[in-house]
Scaffold this motif. Structure first.
Motif, mmCIF file in Angstrom:
data_model
loop_
_atom_site.group_PDB
_atom_site.id
_atom_site.type_symbol
_atom_site.label_atom_id
_atom_site.label_comp_id
_atom_site.label_asym_id
_atom_site.label_seq_id
_atom_site.Cartn_x
_atom_site.Cartn_y
_atom_site.Cartn_z
ATOM 1 N N ASP A 262 0.828 -1.206 0.000
ATOM 2 C CA ASP A 262 0.000 0.000 0.000
ATOM 3 C C ASP A 262 0.867 1.264 0.000
ATOM 4 O OD1 ASP A 262 -2.217 -1.618 0.056
ATOM 5 O OD2 ASP A 262 -2.553 -1.421 2.213
ATOM 6 N N SER A 263 1.977 1.223 0.734
ATOM 7 C CA SER A 263 2.879 2.379 0.783
ATOM 8 C C SER A 263 3.511 2.626 -0.585
ATOM 9 C CB SER A 263 3.969 2.169 1.833
ATOM 10 O OG SER A 263 3.426 2.189 3.138
ATOM 11 N N ASN A 265 2.180 1.869 -3.402
ATOM 12 C CA ASN A 265 1.108 2.399 -4.244
ATOM 13 C C ASN A 265 0.922 3.901 -4.017
ATOM 14 O OD1 ASN A 265 -1.085 2.208 -6.086
ATOM 15 N ND2 ASN A 265 -2.518 2.122 -4.375
ATOM 16 N N ARG A 266 1.023 4.328 -2.751
ATOM 17 C CA ARG A 266 0.830 5.751 -2.432
ATOM 18 C C ARG A 266 1.906 6.643 -3.045
ATOM 19 N NH1 ARG A 266 -0.824 3.832 2.481
ATOM 20 N NH2 ARG A 266 1.241 4.093 3.388
ATOM 21 N N GLN A 268 3.349 6.014 -5.913
ATOM 22 C CA GLN A 268 3.381 5.653 -7.335
ATOM 23 C C GLN A 268 4.565 4.745 -7.667
ATOM 24 O OE1 GLN A 268 2.784 9.305 -6.677
ATOM 25 N NE2 GLN A 268 0.739 8.425 -6.433
ATOM 26 N N ARG A 275 9.283 9.048 1.652
ATOM 27 C CA ARG A 275 8.170 8.658 2.531
ATOM 28 C C ARG A 275 8.193 7.172 2.876
ATOM 29 N NH1 ARG A 275 3.216 11.139 -0.786
ATOM 30 N NH2 ARG A 275 4.677 10.695 -2.498
#
Length: 301
Positions: A262-263, A265-266, A268, A275
């Protein structure tokens, strides 16, 4: 006896500290295990910490390789009950004397790391399946041995563990790409086939090299590999109905894999985005802890 017991307590304390220091997201997973399984899981995970960081902490690659070979030989010694003056080896010997754990799984994990350490700089994995096998050998094996230690015999649990290990291994390799790039080994963990798909593979002087000049191409390559990891997580969860309840705490390691996915994906799928290095796998420690507790409380993975 009190001296031996004090030494063993110190050895297990060392294992817990090593996992907490070097593998915090999995440290929190192990705290969700039943108390009777926790001690064994920490010894196994500390063994993994020792072998996974052997090459990174060595000032000379040859020293790191010698350390890996030492661990391979140490496994043989432990199984014939030879004393080894190393806290992780002592803890491992203790849990192996109390549980039926396959020697083959432990040796397979070290041998995979030795083979990886022996690769030449110019050796690029051809296909993503090569990295899936490496993930299976180094990560899934940890889950197999923990299930064994818990006396859990379930084909569904083993299959789920295989998929979770592959997903976790692939995603952690992706997260480590900036680190390996700084050590001039970034090409080791992007398969040639994937690199070629996204314009990262360059042929020079009769050999192939991977160049990271194109951030867009790299993000696309990371997305392709992360998609394979996602499929493994989906397959693992499809098996959940057939997985015994007692196996599910062991399989909670799907949670950090999902968090990392998920990280990515955030951001891109830009592995160089700062981050990703924040908190726990790119999320706040509190959020990570709450998510893990939620899965644990519901008996999910």
């Amino acid at each position: 006896m009190s001296g031996a017991s004090s030494s063993l307590r110190a050895a297990f304390s060392h294992c817990v500290q090593q996992v907490r220091n070097y593998d915090y997201h999995h440290y929190l997973c192990l705290l969700e295990l039943p108390p009777e399984l926790r001690k064994t899981a920490f010894a196994l995970r500390a063994f993994n910490v020792e072998t996974s960081k052997a090459m990174d902490i060595a000032s000379d690659p040859r020293i790191g390789l010698m350390r890996l070979v030492w661990w391979k030989e140490a496994i043989d010694k432990i199984y014939v009950r030879k004393q080894i003056e190393h806290p992780v080896a002592q803890a491992l010997a203790s849990v192996l004397s109390e549980n039926k754990i396959s020697k083959g799984w432990l040796k397979r994990s070290v041998e995979a790391r030795i083979n990886d350490a022996n690769r030449e700089i110019s050796d690029i994995p051809e296909k993503i399946e090569d990295l899936e096998k490496y993930a299976e050998d180094t990560v899934s094996t940890l889950l197999y041995t923990t299930l064994q230690a818990g006396g859990i015999k379930s084909t569904a649990a083993d299959h789920a563990a295989s998929h979770i290990g592959k997903a976790s291994g692939l995603l952690l390799l992706l997260k480590s790409l900036p680190y390996h790039a700084s050590r001039n080994r970034h090409f080791s963990y992007i398969p040639a086939e994937v690199a070629a798909n996204h314009g990262l593979l360059v042929k020079e002087g009769g050999r192939s090299e991977i160049h990271l000049d194109s951030r867009e191409g790299l993000c696309d390559a990371v997305f392709e590999m992360a998609s394979v990891a996602n499929v493994h997580l989906l397959k693992a969860r499809e098996l959940s109905g057939a997985v015994p309840i007692e196996a599910r705490p062991v399989l909670l390691e799907s949670v950090p894999a999902q968090v990392l996915l998920d990280s990515l994906n955030r951001v891109q799928f830009d592995v160089f985005d700062p981050r990703l290095a924040r908190g726990v796998l790119g999320v706040s420690p509190l959020w990570y802890h709450v998510k893990l507790k939620w899965y644990s409380w519901r008996g999910k993975y």
